[in-house]
Design an enzyme around this catalytic site. Sequence first.
Site, PDB file in Angstrom:
ATOM      1  CG  ASP A 103      -0.351  -0.011   2.533  1.00 35.87           C
ATOM      2  OD1 ASP A 103       0.890  -0.087   2.635  1.00 35.87           O
ATOM      3  OD2 ASP A 103      -1.112   0.053   3.531  1.00 35.87           O
ATOM      4  CD  GLU A 118       8.137   0.164   8.036  1.00 40.52           C
ATOM      5  OE1 GLU A 118       8.383   1.284   7.537  1.00 40.52           O
ATOM      6  OE2 GLU A 118       7.154  -0.535   7.704  1.00 40.52           O
ATOM      7  CE  LYS A 125       3.039  -5.529   4.274  1.00 44.09           C
ATOM      8  NZ  LYS A 125       2.574  -4.418   5.179  1.00 44.09           N
ATOM      9  CG  ASP A 155       0.535  -3.952   2.275  1.00 44.95           C
ATOM     10  OD1 ASP A 155       0.403  -4.599   3.330  1.00 44.95           O
ATOM     11  OD2 ASP A 155       1.405  -3.081   2.114  1.00 44.95           O
TER      12      ASP A 155
END
Length: 263
Positions: free
Chosen positions: A45, A181, A112, A84
């Site tokens: 995204d 992340e 995801k 995503d």
Amino acid sequence: MKAVTIRTLQEMKRERRRFCCLTAYDASFARTAAAAGIETILVGDSLGMVLQGHASTLPVTIDDMAYHTRCVSRGAAPALVIGDMPFMSYATTEDAMRNAAILMQAGAHMVKIEGGAWLADTVRLLSERGVPVCVHLGLTPQSVNSFGGFVVQGRDAAAAQRIVDDARIVTEAGAALLVLECVPRALAADITAKLPIPVIGIGAGGGTDAQVLVMHDMLGMTPRPPRFVQNFLTGDRDIAGAFAAYAAAVRDGSFPQPEHGFD
């Protein structure tokens, strides 16, 4: 290269062989990434920022994601395609079921989603119904407003423990992959060592099983790239060469370097 599957990635983790992930949003770049040996392609995204010009990923819709997933899936073989799920598309289990089906039918091999323990039921239900799930922890861009910006997560003991707990809970619920992340490199390495599933890092140090970057970032197209990015489109390399250099650097451990991570 044979078709990459979840079993392929699990085997690579067991054998301590690093693998690569890269975003792509159309068939041409997906084909080029796959030809360079990139094992997994994320239809991220992030397209909201790098393609559509938004300041965040929040405006991206499930229709946007389905369109780009269809495009990527036509060129990605033999790579595994991760789709995503955009902001609020999995707010309830019913939403998650409906929208995951859209992405899987568009050609994704896995979806995801961003979030921790609260997603356990969603992960379990999707996994039981044949939808492999990758869970994104740490700096989750869809929560940028809650975080007050794009900031490193898990730096204090309590926050780090929450991420550890979230990783364990979603794994037990059936997650097939994890993305970490912008978390401290030691935390990411610890989680990677403890989990039976492959862990993909971005801004999380070199101790994870794999790395992912946004394609536009690693090609030097982002005006102010994040700290964890390296520009691979240097010298006389073309785009295919940049993708191959990235894959080689991940596999031999020369990327990421310490300056690409956080303490």
